[in-house]
Design an enzyme around this catalytic site. Structure first.
Site, short mmCIF file in Angstrom:
data_model
loop_
_atom_site.label_atom_id
_atom_site.label_comp_id
_atom_site.label_asym_id
_atom_site.label_seq_id
_atom_site.Cartn_x
_atom_site.Cartn_y
_atom_site.Cartn_z
CB CYS A 78 13.61 15.29 -25.76
SG CYS A 78 14.78 13.96 -26.11
CB CYS A 84 19.78 14.52 -29.15
SG CYS A 84 19.32 14.34 -31.11
CB CYS A 166 13.40 10.74 -31.83
SG CYS A 166 13.38 12.33 -32.54
CD GLN A 274 8.98 21.05 -48.07
OE1 GLN A 274 9.55 20.86 -46.97
NE2 GLN A 274 9.53 21.62 -49.08
CG ASN A 308 4.73 19.72 -52.47
OD1 ASN A 308 3.80 18.89 -52.09
ND2 ASN A 308 5.22 20.76 -51.82
CD GLU A 324 14.07 18.67 -59.27
OE1 GLU A 324 15.28 18.29 -58.78
OE2 GLU A 324 13.61 19.63 -58.59
CG ASP A 372 10.34 24.73 -52.88
OD1 ASP A 372 11.08 24.99 -51.98
OD2 ASP A 372 9.85 23.71 -52.73
CB CYS A 398 14.83 25.62 -47.04
SG CYS A 398 16.02 25.12 -48.17
#
Length: 441
Positions: A78, A84, A166, A274, A308, A324, A372, A398
């Site tokens: 890119c 960016c 992008c 995701q 998921n 959740e 998760d 994450c």
């Protein structure tokens, strides 16, 4: 009271040797004993850099010239990579990116958790370009440029980066950055559209335009025409997330599939899903393999989202409970279970960042647990897990720091060992580290 003078930054470029790679993808050097984080630099390189800021604890800079490049340096695909903020590692070979992220994971586990996995899992890898299916793009009508910009923010800035396309966004949107800018530029409310949310399923995609003023009829017609020409479904969001409404077409159905389990998931464009569908498919399969679920097992899926992991687990287990905090996602999970003909799951709404000690679903016994959580981790839940009797816990993370903290608690206080851990290339060309860990009682 006299105002404190800000120290003037040196204007000349300074030479430095790059010792390491920081967790955010910047090179780390030491100048006169002080750490300097240098954007665009890689370990082992000799560079010159210019200062961007100077602080008590550290300084920050940007590469001016690479005098001796790393053997792992590559030319970014890119042309906007240096500006960016959507990517930070395009100048590093993709194979080395995932090795660096594995090192970040293991360093965090050791330093913050005081633990090490008995086995380091082979990284999960996927496409490096056009993989991103979820994004929030900034929009700004820049008077000085006389036009609208659409894209991610500039590195270290709130300004929208001036980009033409992008390379990491799915081509359905990544190849239409200029067209989106032209679309908004032609609206009467071009200065009142601050954001576009991108959500792409396996077959269809959607754009959610945040509008701070009501669009006129001509504006609505332009938006509809863009949707018809691109095939992207168009939504408007005048206020909070609950105000999102479909403009074109009359009906929309976004979905993604997990072919290994024969499942299809429907979702709304503002739902969490995701961003990398290839890695998501591989991740779900790896999680179930690590859990080693058998037909008689009862499984607890925490932070389950729209199912998921819950629904794939239900294809192998006797019973699965999904929990959740967002009620809308729980309803989507229930709908997805019914749509896929799955009846051995039950879902609950609960804030898992708070103490849920009295919850009825927590009183049941479980053979397997999957977590998760968001970036902040699952610390509030960890103290409850030991009493549930699960032989195996799989933790999908994450953020390596919160995983490391929680891993230390599971191992040192709750009788588990860290059997394995590894990284997944969910976000190529960024410093984001996605990982998975198995804990065995």
């Amino acid at each position: 009271m006299a105002r404190r003078r800000r120290k003037r930054l040196p204007t000349e470029a300074v030479a430095a040797h790059i010792d390491d790679l920081a967790h955010d993808g910047r090179g780390v050097a030491h100048v006169e004993g002080k750490a300097v984080f240098i954007d665009g630099a890689l370990p082992g390189e000799e560079v010159t850099f210019t200062y961007r800021s100077m602080r008590r604890s550290h300084d920050e800079g940007r590469v001016a010239e690479v005098l001796r490049p790393s053997p792992h340096r590559v030319e970014p695909r890119c042309p906007h990579a240096g500006l960016c903020g959507g990517c930070s590692l395009q100048h590093l070979d993709p194979g080395q990116q995932i090795i660096a992220k594995q090192a970040v994971l293991l360093e965090n586990l050791a330093r913050l958790g005081g633990v090490a996995p008995a086995q380091v899992l082979e990284p999960l890898r996927g496409p490096h370009w056009g993989y991103r299916r979820k994004a929030r793009l900034g929009v700004k009508h820049v008077l000085k440029k006389g036009r609208v910009l659409v894209g991610f923010r500039e590195k270290g800035s709130s300004l929208v980066a001036d980009i033409g396309r992008c390379e990491v966004l799915h081509p359905a949107v990544g190849g239409r950055i200029e067209a989106l800018a032209a679309l908004i530029e032609g609206l009467s409310i071009s200065s009142a559209v601050p954001q576009i949310e991108v959500a792409l399923g396996d077959e269809l995609g959607a754009l959610v335009f945040r509008v701070l003023e009501p669009p006129g009829e001509a504006d609505l017609e332009r938006l509809r025409a863009f949707g018809e020409a691109s095939g992207l479904h168009i939504y408007l969001q005048p206020k909070g997330p609950d105000s999102v409404s479909l403009l074109w077409p009359e009906q929309s159905r976004l979905s993604y599939r997990l072919p290994a389990f024969g499942l299809e998931f429907e979702f709304l464009p503002t739902d969490f899903t995701q961003i990398n569908s290839d890695i998501n498919r591989a991740m779900v399969e790896r999680a179930l393999d690590l859990l080693d679920v058998e037909g008689e097992h009862r499984v607890l899926d925490l932070f389950c989202g729209l199912g998921n992991f819950t629904l794939p687990l239900a294809t192998r287990a006797a019973q699965v409970t999904g929990v959740e905090g967002e009620a809308g996602l729980v309803q989507r999970a229930r709908d997805n279970a019914a749509r896929n003909g799955i009846d051995n799951v039950d879902f609950h709404v609960a804030d898992l960042m708070e103490d849920v000690g009295g919850a009825p679903w927590l009183k049941a016994g479980y053979d397997r647990i999957l977590l998760d959580p968001p970036r902040s981790g699952a610390q509030a839940m960890i103290l409850h897990l030991a009493g549930l009797g699960a032989e195996r816990i799989v933790y999908v993370s994450c953020h390596p720091g919160s995983l490391a903290r929680d891993a230390g608690l599971l191992v040192k206080e709750h009788g588990y060992r860290l059997a394995s851990a590894g990284v997944m290339d969910m976000f190529p060309h960024t410093a984001h580290v996605e990982s998975i860990a198995l804990f065995v009682r």
